[in-house]
Design a protein around this motif. Structure first.
Motif, PDB file in Angstrom:
ATOM      1  N   VAL A  48     104.377  75.255  74.407  1.00 25.91           N
ATOM      2  CA  VAL A  48     104.175  74.415  75.601  1.00 25.91           C
ATOM      3  C   VAL A  48     102.682  74.270  75.851  1.00 25.91           C
ATOM      4  O   VAL A  48     101.967  75.257  75.963  1.00 25.91           O
ATOM      5  CB  VAL A  48     104.865  75.026  76.840  1.00 25.91           C
ATOM      6  CG1 VAL A  48     104.549  74.206  78.086  1.00 25.91           C
ATOM      7  CG2 VAL A  48     106.364  75.109  76.629  1.00 25.91           C
ATOM      8  N   TYR A  51     102.587  70.599  81.497  1.00 27.21           N
ATOM      9  CA  TYR A  51     103.760  70.290  82.310  1.00 27.21           C
ATOM     10  C   TYR A  51     103.518  68.954  82.981  1.00 27.21           C
ATOM     11  O   TYR A  51     102.420  68.698  83.490  1.00 27.21           O
ATOM     12  CB  TYR A  51     103.997  71.376  83.363  1.00 27.21           C
ATOM     13  CG  TYR A  51     104.467  72.680  82.746  1.00 27.21           C
ATOM     14  CD1 TYR A  51     105.820  72.932  82.552  1.00 27.21           C
ATOM     15  CD2 TYR A  51     103.555  73.630  82.318  1.00 27.21           C
ATOM     16  CE1 TYR A  51     106.249  74.108  81.954  1.00 27.21           C
ATOM     17  CE2 TYR A  51     103.970  74.817  81.731  1.00 27.21           C
ATOM     18  CZ  TYR A  51     105.322  75.043  81.549  1.00 27.21           C
ATOM     19  OH  TYR A  51     105.741  76.208  80.956  1.00 27.21           O
ATOM     20  N   THR A  52     104.532  68.084  82.987  1.00 24.92           N
ATOM     21  CA  THR A  52     104.378  66.749  83.557  1.00 24.92           C
ATOM     22  C   THR A  52     104.169  66.824  85.065  1.00 24.92           C
ATOM     23  O   THR A  52     104.645  67.741  85.728  1.00 24.92           O
ATOM     24  CB  THR A  52     105.603  65.866  83.256  1.00 24.92           C
ATOM     25  OG1 THR A  52     106.758  66.462  83.833  1.00 24.92           O
ATOM     26  CG2 THR A  52     105.799  65.686  81.759  1.00 24.92           C
ATOM     27  N   LYS A  54     105.165  64.606  87.551  1.00 25.32           N
ATOM     28  CA  LYS A  54     106.271  64.210  88.426  1.00 25.32           C
ATOM     29  C   LYS A  54     107.418  65.217  88.430  1.00 25.32           C
ATOM     30  O   LYS A  54     107.893  65.618  89.483  1.00 25.32           O
ATOM     31  CB  LYS A  54     106.788  62.829  88.005  1.00 25.32           C
ATOM     32  CG  LYS A  54     107.816  62.254  88.935  1.00 25.32           C
ATOM     33  CD  LYS A  54     108.163  60.834  88.540  1.00 25.32           C
ATOM     34  CE  LYS A  54     109.178  60.260  89.501  1.00 25.32           C
ATOM     35  NZ  LYS A  54     109.534  58.895  89.137  1.00 25.32           N
ATOM     36  N   GLU A  55     107.875  65.630  87.260  1.00 30.09           N
ATOM     37  CA  GLU A  55     109.060  66.493  87.187  1.00 30.09           C
ATOM     38  C   GLU A  55     108.764  67.907  86.679  1.00 30.09           C
ATOM     39  O   GLU A  55     109.677  68.695  86.489  1.00 30.09           O
ATOM     40  CB  GLU A  55     110.131  65.820  86.336  1.00 30.09           C
ATOM     41  CG  GLU A  55     110.616  64.514  86.970  1.00 30.09           C
ATOM     42  CD  GLU A  55     111.765  63.883  86.207  1.00 30.09           C
ATOM     43  OE1 GLU A  55     112.461  64.602  85.462  1.00 30.09           O
ATOM     44  OE2 GLU A  55     111.940  62.671  86.346  1.00 30.09           O
ATOM     45  N   HIS A  56     107.503  68.207  86.429  1.00 33.85           N
ATOM     46  CA  HIS A  56     107.087  69.551  85.981  1.00 33.85           C
ATOM     47  C   HIS A  56     107.818  69.989  84.705  1.00 33.85           C
ATOM     48  O   HIS A  56     108.155  71.156  84.544  1.00 33.85           O
ATOM     49  CB  HIS A  56     107.293  70.584  87.096  1.00 33.85           C
ATOM     50  CG  HIS A  56     106.590  70.245  88.363  1.00 33.85           C
ATOM     51  ND1 HIS A  56     105.604  71.029  88.877  1.00 33.85           N
ATOM     52  CD2 HIS A  56     106.695  69.192  89.212  1.00 33.85           C
ATOM     53  CE1 HIS A  56     105.159  70.481  90.003  1.00 33.85           C
ATOM     54  NE2 HIS A  56     105.807  69.370  90.215  1.00 33.85           N
ATOM     55  N   ARG A  57     108.011  69.060  83.799  1.00 33.72           N
ATOM     56  CA  ARG A  57     108.698  69.372  82.534  1.00 33.72           C
ATOM     57  C   ARG A  57     107.702  69.775  81.463  1.00 33.72           C
ATOM     58  O   ARG A  57     106.614  69.218  81.382  1.00 33.72           O
ATOM     59  CB  ARG A  57     109.502  68.162  82.068  1.00 33.72           C
ATOM     60  CG  ARG A  57     110.615  67.857  83.038  1.00 33.72           C
ATOM     61  CD  ARG A  57     111.636  66.989  82.427  1.00 33.72           C
ATOM     62  NE  ARG A  57     112.710  66.811  83.395  1.00 33.72           N
ATOM     63  CZ  ARG A  57     113.793  66.149  83.143  1.00 33.72           C
ATOM     64  NH1 ARG A  57     113.966  65.604  81.961  1.00 33.72           N
ATOM     65  NH2 ARG A  57     114.719  66.020  84.064  1.00 33.72           N
ATOM     66  N   PRO A  58     108.082  70.729  80.621  1.00 31.45           N
ATOM     67  CA  PRO A  58     107.161  71.185  79.572  1.00 31.45           C
ATOM     68  C   PRO A  58     107.027  70.167  78.441  1.00 31.45           C
ATOM     69  O   PRO A  58     107.979  69.466  78.106  1.00 31.45           O
ATOM     70  CB  PRO A  58     107.815  72.463  79.069  1.00 31.45           C
ATOM     71  CG  PRO A  58     109.260  72.296  79.360  1.00 31.45           C
ATOM     72  CD  PRO A  58     109.340  71.471  80.618  1.00 31.45           C
ATOM     73  N   ARG A  59     105.833  70.106  77.885  1.00 33.16           N
ATOM     74  CA  ARG A  59     105.555  69.237  76.742  1.00 33.16           C
ATOM     75  C   ARG A  59     104.727  70.030  75.736  1.00 33.16           C
ATOM     76  O   ARG A  59     103.964  70.911  76.083  1.00 33.16           O
ATOM     77  CB  ARG A  59     104.771  67.992  77.159  1.00 33.16           C
ATOM     78  CG  ARG A  59     105.549  67.063  78.078  1.00 33.16           C
ATOM     79  CD  ARG A  59     106.669  66.391  77.309  1.00 33.16           C
ATOM     80  NE  ARG A  59     107.377  65.417  78.108  1.00 33.16           N
ATOM     81  CZ  ARG A  59     108.557  65.625  78.676  1.00 33.16           C
ATOM     82  NH1 ARG A  59     109.142  66.796  78.568  1.00 33.16           N
ATOM     83  NH2 ARG A  59     109.162  64.685  79.350  1.00 33.16           N
ATOM     84  N   ASP A  70     101.443  64.198  74.789  1.00 32.27           N
ATOM     85  CA  ASP A  70     102.244  65.407  75.001  1.00 32.27           C
ATOM     86  C   ASP A  70     101.467  66.688  74.763  1.00 32.27           C
ATOM     87  O   ASP A  70     101.762  67.719  75.363  1.00 32.27           O
ATOM     88  CB  ASP A  70     103.509  65.383  74.140  1.00 32.27           C
ATOM     89  CG  ASP A  70     104.611  64.555  74.769  1.00 32.27           C
ATOM     90  OD1 ASP A  70     104.421  64.058  75.901  1.00 32.27           O
ATOM     91  OD2 ASP A  70     105.679  64.414  74.154  1.00 32.27           O
ATOM     92  N   TYR A  98      98.527  71.252  83.965  1.00 34.79           N
ATOM     93  CA  TYR A  98      99.581  70.956  84.936  1.00 34.79           C
ATOM     94  C   TYR A  98      99.308  69.587  85.531  1.00 34.79           C
ATOM     95  O   TYR A  98      98.312  69.403  86.228  1.00 34.79           O
ATOM     96  CB  TYR A  98      99.624  72.032  86.025  1.00 34.79           C
ATOM     97  CG  TYR A  98      99.945  73.391  85.457  1.00 34.79           C
ATOM     98  CD1 TYR A  98     101.264  73.795  85.280  1.00 34.79           C
ATOM     99  CD2 TYR A  98      98.930  74.252  85.060  1.00 34.79           C
ATOM    100  CE1 TYR A  98     101.559  75.024  84.721  1.00 34.79           C
ATOM    101  CE2 TYR A  98      99.220  75.482  84.505  1.00 34.79           C
ATOM    102  CZ  TYR A  98     100.537  75.864  84.338  1.00 34.79           C
ATOM    103  OH  TYR A  98     100.824  77.086  83.783  1.00 34.79           O
TER     104      TYR A  98
END
Length: 108
Positions: A48, A51-52, A54-59, A70, A98
């Protein structure tokens, strides 16, 4: 356990630079000078990179040729550095990103 590709079926064997030390989120890691930061991180088991917002998703690594975002991370205090095409150097400070800046979510 190292997860480094030593020989590629098409590209062959890549000559390694000298072994250097860098930090990832304050932890000391090692990689080879000149290899992409993302490759050194992957070899150390780091998947990882950010983290995005808007939605705090890992990339993590996706395209590995610098076209997507990413793999962007904060490198030596600079946010949005594409780690898949940025060469590793001795003493680099690499941090999980972040959102879109060098600040944690709560400060954006």
């Amino acid at each position: 356990m190292e997860m480094r590709i030593d020989e590629h079926p098409i590209l062959g064997v890549k000559e390694k630079g000298k072994l250097v030390t860098f930090t990832y989120d304050g932890k000391e890691l090692q990689g080879y000078e000149g290899e992409p930061i993302a490759a050194a991180l992957k070899a150390s088991g780091v998947m990882v990179h950010r983290y995005t917002k808007k939605e705090h998703r890992p990339r993590g690594i996706f395209c590995a040729i610098g076209r997507c975002t990413d793999c962007v991370m904060v490198v030596d205090g600079v946010p949005n550095v594409r780690t898949c095409v940025t060469a590793l150097k001795e003493g680099m400070q690499v941090c999980t990103q972040y959102g879109v800046s060098d600040k944690p979510f709560e400060d954006q």
